[in-house]
Write a protein that holds these residues in place. Sequence first.
Motif, PDB file in Angstrom:
ATOM      1  N   GLN A 115      -0.611 -10.899   3.584  1.00  0.00           N
ATOM      2  CA  GLN A 115      -1.100  -9.532   3.401  1.00  0.00           C
ATOM      3  C   GLN A 115      -1.454  -8.865   4.729  1.00  0.00           C
ATOM      4  OE1 GLN A 115      -0.805  -7.931   0.384  1.00  0.00           O
ATOM      5  NE2 GLN A 115      -1.086  -6.222   1.797  1.00  0.00           N
ATOM      6  N   VAL A 116      -2.130  -9.593   5.600  1.00  0.00           N
ATOM      7  CA  VAL A 116      -2.493  -9.026   6.908  1.00  0.00           C
ATOM      8  C   VAL A 116      -1.218  -8.658   7.669  1.00  0.00           C
ATOM      9  CG1 VAL A 116      -3.503  -9.531   9.182  1.00  0.00           C
ATOM     10  CG2 VAL A 116      -4.723 -10.191   7.099  1.00  0.00           C
ATOM     11  N   ASP A 119       0.556  -5.611   6.181  1.00  0.00           N
ATOM     12  CA  ASP A 119      -0.126  -4.366   6.538  1.00  0.00           C
ATOM     13  C   ASP A 119       0.187  -3.954   7.975  1.00  0.00           C
ATOM     14  OD1 ASP A 119      -1.209  -4.314   4.006  1.00  0.00           O
ATOM     15  OD2 ASP A 119      -3.179  -5.062   4.606  1.00  0.00           O
ATOM     16  N   ARG A 120       0.389  -4.939   8.846  1.00  0.00           N
ATOM     17  CA  ARG A 120       0.648  -4.636  10.258  1.00  0.00           C
ATOM     18  C   ARG A 120       2.091  -4.225  10.531  1.00  0.00           C
ATOM     19  NH1 ARG A 120      -2.375  -9.181  13.930  1.00  0.00           N
ATOM     20  NH2 ARG A 120      -4.489  -8.669  13.311  1.00  0.00           N
ATOM     21  N   ARG A 122       4.688  -3.462   8.064  1.00  0.00           N
ATOM     22  CA  ARG A 122       5.400  -2.661   7.063  1.00  0.00           C
ATOM     23  C   ARG A 122       5.849  -1.338   7.678  1.00  0.00           C
ATOM     24  NH1 ARG A 122       1.472  -2.383   3.356  1.00  0.00           N
ATOM     25  NH2 ARG A 122       2.160  -4.124   2.088  1.00  0.00           N
ATOM     26  N   ASP A 135       8.471  -5.433   0.684  1.00  0.00           N
ATOM     27  CA  ASP A 135       7.427  -6.447   0.880  1.00  0.00           C
ATOM     28  C   ASP A 135       7.949  -7.823   0.488  1.00  0.00           C
ATOM     29  OD1 ASP A 135       5.830  -4.398   1.708  1.00  0.00           O
ATOM     30  OD2 ASP A 135       4.325  -4.605   0.122  1.00  0.00           O
TER      31      ASP A 135
END
Length: 179
Positions: A115-116, A119-120, A122, A135
């Motif tokens: 997830q981290v 988020d960075r 994408r 994703d």
Amino acid sequence: VFSIKKLMKSKENLVFLGMMGSGKSSIGSLVAKKLNFKFIDIDKEIEKELGNSIKEIFETKGEKHFREIEEKISLNKLKLNSAVISLGGGAFINERIRKEILKKHISFWLNWSDQVLLDRIRNSSKRPLAYKSSDNKLIELMNKRSSIYSKALYEIKCDKLSKNEIVKKILQIYETYQT
């Protein structure tokens, strides 16, 4: 079997690997400053040599060409001593690069949760493999690479750490082999 104490005394390189967006360049440059070592960012070296951004290289010459240049530059820079080297996200996947690193250098995998990293990275237009990828495709890539990244000498689980705590942890590992 090699002795890590011997390895560290011989001033081998500290090599950072992990997914795009894992902080290899920012953490690597901070560690290099603290140790007073030269810092080398392989992606920046490739851009310098070819005079184009990574994105442009992928678009105009393709990934295969990029990987060939990445191998040449990485293997060349790994000949240095007492340097901190930040690999591109895919470099450690290359068997020749990986064997060289595992044989002669101290390697750190900067590991973050999916997830981290999502988020960075994408929709980052600077990152050709992430740009416009779903994703699910990115998670698939992370999972595939993680099994190879896990061969690094050290895994740093970064999720709950600040940048300074990550640097401190790496320096502590490094210093334990200097005594």
